[in-house]
Design a protein around this motif. Structure first.
Motif: not given
Length: 390
Positions: A43-44, A89, A50, A87, A349, A85, A46-47, A317
């Motif tokens: 997830e990190r 997150m 993105d 992503s 997202a 924002h 991916r954020v 998210g």
């Protein structure tokens, strides 16, 4: 005012934002469950991917790189709201306020300490090197970053004179002149006073190509040197032996613009440091800095706990809080001066109709319908409208 300042402002602020978010996402308590640990790391990544993808979108940068005046502070702030924002997150208003404060004060510090106006470009390359390292395992995004770096080097800034870089530096300082937010890591290293103003050094390396102060030479009309006199310079200066590399890869020499949230990179009060291999950019230790784990006036507390909400929908998210607790976040939101606050909405997202309508309504507040002539804020609206389509 320079019309070439906006790309440097955007890239350097974006780089600082990525440093903070990366450190914030790494500073969580690592779960014992390996499956959950792997999920959090994915997830990190991916954020980060993105946000970088949106930041270096080709059409977006084409608009950004056009010669133009800086956007208004509100329009630029909203650009980074959208970017943060981009992503899965989510950040609440108080956390976004704190994130933007850290970004702006870090880059302001770097601009103030640049030995030469042209070295602002080296600071930008340090940010670009770090961003490239964030996406080194994603070839598609990496090519976007490399293409932007080529434009910075070959097209936009290499042809500029020293005077034009001085104008860029002056434009940046005018933009930052009313910002005096205290940052814990600066206060602890005594490079910032309690009133939020930075302490500039009176010692250290002199700019590349200049002599150490302390010598006066007197010449005749024919150019012959007649005598020399020395005077006490009042500082401890040293010569800069080599210039930082302005190529895509290389040793930048100065460390301004590298990740100050890593243990291996303490805050510096002057230009220093070299790389062991000049053919590659400096690698930065990504271990969280113990100094960067407070809140508000203490940066360590600012890098508080991470709340991750996992559901059956992987795109739903998760929320990132830059404060130790929700109560501290609410207190910071209430106590923040009105002139430093902005209207910020929580952006999902997923791009549904309701979200797009809300964004359009918010951006309508930034338009200046009374004046038909284009202005800095209207240009910002154009760029934000483009971001909605990314």
């Amino acid at each position: 005012m320079s019309t070439r300042t906006l790309p440097l402002l955007f890239i350097n602020l974006g780089g600082e934002m990525l440093y903070i978010l990366d450190q914030r996402l790494r500073a969580q308590n690592i779960p014992a469950d390996k499956a959950k640990k792997d999920w959090l790391e994915e997830e990190r990544k991916r954020v980060m991917n993105d946000i970088i993808t949106t930041m270096f979108n080709k059409k977006f940068l084409e608009e950004l790189f056009k010669p133009q005046e800086l956007y208004s502070k509100k329009a630029l702030r909203t650009v980074f709201d959208r970017l943060a924002h981009a992503s899965i997150m989510r950040l609440n208003q108080a956390s976004m306020d704190k994130l933007y404060d850290l970004m702006t004060m870090a880059f302001k510090y770097q601009v103030l300490l640049c030995p030469r106006p042209k070295d602002i470009l080296l600071v930008s390359f340090n940010h670009m090197d770090a961003i490239r390292d964030f996406v080194k395992d994603t070839p598609g995004i990496l090519s976007q970053v490399d293409e932007t770096n080529k434009q910075l080097i070959e097209v936009i800034y290499t042809p500029l004179s020293g005077g034009e870089f001085q104008l860029i530096r002056q434009t940046l300082l005018i933009f930052f002149q009313d910002m005096h937010i205290r940052v814990s890591i600066f206060l602890k290293d005594k490079v910032q006073n309690s009133n939020g103003r930075f302490v500039l050094p009176t010692s250290g390396p002199v700019p590349y190509g200049t002599h150490i102060p302390g010598l006066i030479r007197i010449f005749s009309c024919s150019g012959e040197e007649l005598r020399r006199m020395q005077f006490r310079d009042g500082g401890n200066y040293s010569a800069t032996l080599r210039e930082g590399s302005f190529e895509m890869y290389g040793d930048r020499v100065i460390k301004l613009g590298t990740n100050m949230y890593s243990v291996s990179r303490p805050v510096e009060t002057h230009m220093s440091g070299t790389s062991k291999n000049s053919s590659q950019h400096t690698k930065v230790n990504t271990t969280p800095n113990p100094l960067a784990k407070e809140e508000l006036n203490l940066l360590a507390r600012l890098m508080g706990g991470l709340e991750v909400q996992k559901s059956t929908n992987t795109d739903s998210g998760f929320r990132v809080n830059l404060f130790a607790t929700d109560e501290e976040e609410e207190e910071a939101l209430i106590s923040r001066p009105d002139e430093l606050s902005y209207e910020v909405i929580s952006i999902q997202a997923t791009k549904d109709k309701q979200t797009n309508a809300a964004l359009a309504k918010i951006m309508g507040e930034f338009g200046e319908t009374s004046e038909p002539a284009p202005s800095s804020s209207s240009k910002g609206d154009d760029l934000l409208a483009m971001m909605d389509g990314l």
